[in-house]
Design a protein around this motif. Structure first.
Motif, short mmCIF file in Angstrom:
data_model
loop_
_atom_site.label_atom_id
_atom_site.label_comp_id
_atom_site.label_asym_id
_atom_site.label_seq_id
_atom_site.Cartn_x
_atom_site.Cartn_y
_atom_site.Cartn_z
N ALA A 136 -4.18 48.38 -1.08
CA ALA A 136 -5.15 47.32 -1.28
C ALA A 136 -5.07 46.88 -2.74
O ALA A 136 -4.95 47.71 -3.63
N GLN A 156 8.39 46.70 -12.98
CA GLN A 156 7.10 46.05 -12.81
C GLN A 156 6.03 47.10 -13.04
O GLN A 156 6.18 48.25 -12.63
N LEU A 157 4.95 46.70 -13.70
CA LEU A 157 3.85 47.64 -13.96
C LEU A 157 2.82 47.57 -12.85
O LEU A 157 2.35 46.49 -12.50
N ASP A 158 2.47 48.71 -12.31
CA ASP A 158 1.38 48.79 -11.35
C ASP A 158 0.27 49.64 -11.93
O ASP A 158 0.52 50.76 -12.41
N ILE A 159 -0.94 49.13 -11.87
CA ILE A 159 -2.12 49.86 -12.31
C ILE A 159 -2.84 50.32 -11.06
O ILE A 159 -3.35 49.50 -10.29
N MET A 201 -7.07 44.64 -5.62
CA MET A 201 -8.33 43.96 -5.90
C MET A 201 -8.67 44.07 -7.38
O MET A 201 -8.17 44.95 -8.07
N VAL A 258 -5.95 52.07 -4.82
CA VAL A 258 -6.16 50.64 -4.96
C VAL A 258 -5.35 50.14 -6.14
O VAL A 258 -5.36 50.74 -7.21
N ASN A 259 -4.66 49.05 -5.93
CA ASN A 259 -3.90 48.39 -6.98
C ASN A 259 -4.83 47.44 -7.72
O ASN A 259 -5.31 46.47 -7.14
N ILE A 260 -5.10 47.72 -9.00
CA ILE A 260 -6.02 46.88 -9.77
C ILE A 260 -5.27 45.64 -10.24
O ILE A 260 -4.27 45.75 -10.95
N ASN A 261 -5.76 44.46 -9.84
CA ASN A 261 -4.98 43.26 -10.15
C ASN A 261 -5.66 42.32 -11.14
O ASN A 261 -5.30 41.15 -11.22
N ASP A 284 -0.91 38.50 -7.91
CA ASP A 284 -2.03 39.22 -7.34
C ASP A 284 -1.63 40.29 -6.35
O ASP A 284 -2.21 41.36 -6.31
N MET A 285 -0.64 40.00 -5.52
CA MET A 285 -0.29 40.96 -4.48
C MET A 285 0.97 41.71 -4.89
O MET A 285 2.00 41.11 -5.12
N GLN A 286 0.85 43.02 -4.97
CA GLN A 286 2.01 43.85 -5.28
C GLN A 286 2.07 44.98 -4.29
O GLN A 286 1.08 45.39 -3.73
N GLN A 287 3.28 45.49 -4.11
CA GLN A 287 3.44 46.62 -3.19
C GLN A 287 4.13 47.74 -3.93
O GLN A 287 5.11 47.52 -4.63
N VAL A 288 3.62 48.93 -3.76
CA VAL A 288 4.27 50.10 -4.39
C VAL A 288 5.22 50.72 -3.39
O VAL A 288 4.85 50.93 -2.24
#
Lengths: 107, 107
Positions: B29, A82-85, B31, A94-97, A103-107
């Motif tokens: 977080a 999964q890609l997390d920005i 957003m 901050v996870n840019i979604n 919308d909600m992701q967890q690293v």
């Protein structure tokens, strides 16, 4: 009787640490895409088949130093990830979604 | 005498946790870009000035659902942050550094 926190935590299994809301802090491995592919045990051909492109397209993409986020996301997802920005600031991350599938992701 | 790990850790200051190589696990977080900008106390105009573009360009960018990684990086850096591109797998996460200004980064 006093024990160091590190000694206590070293004896705890990861599941217990997780249950306690704690996690060993580890520096993320950093590597380019072609190394990640190899680390996942995939050849360019295998990844090309998953993405329904030709092998040279994978080779070309792995040499790029810039690409659309959507392109990178497809590439990572084809490897089973999964890609997390993440925007990292001195006071937190901050996870840019804007770009996320969910919308909600967890690293 | 037995104490829960969570009770022990709750009494430790963050510095001690860090020294013990541990970190409170917190969900990042999540957003969109416009919320992050506001959270950083910046107006679209202020960010436009930093990036030497016009304010409508910021408004337009914040509505996009896809963009080049380099564009996003400039945007995040203008807010004082660093961009991390993370591929997350069930067995661990990897920082993709094809696109990074520097190779080694820590989240």
């Amino acid at each position: 009787m006093a024990k160091k926190f590190s000694e206590l935590s070293a004896k705890m299994p990861p599941e217990a640490l997780a249950q306690a809301g704690l996690k060993l802090q580890t520096m993320l491995a950093a590597m380019p895409l072609h190394e990640l592919r190899r680390a996942r045990g995939l050849s360019q051909k295998a990844l090309a088949d998953i993405l329904q492109v030709q092998q040279p397209a994978i080779a070309k993409l792995e040499r790029r130093t810039d690409m659309y986020i959507s392109t990178l996301r497809s590439h990572i997802e084809a490897m089973g990830g999964q890609l997390d920005i993440v925007a990292r600031f001195p006071d937190g991350s901050v996870n840019i979604n804007n770009f996320a599938d969910v919308d909600m992701q967890q690293v």
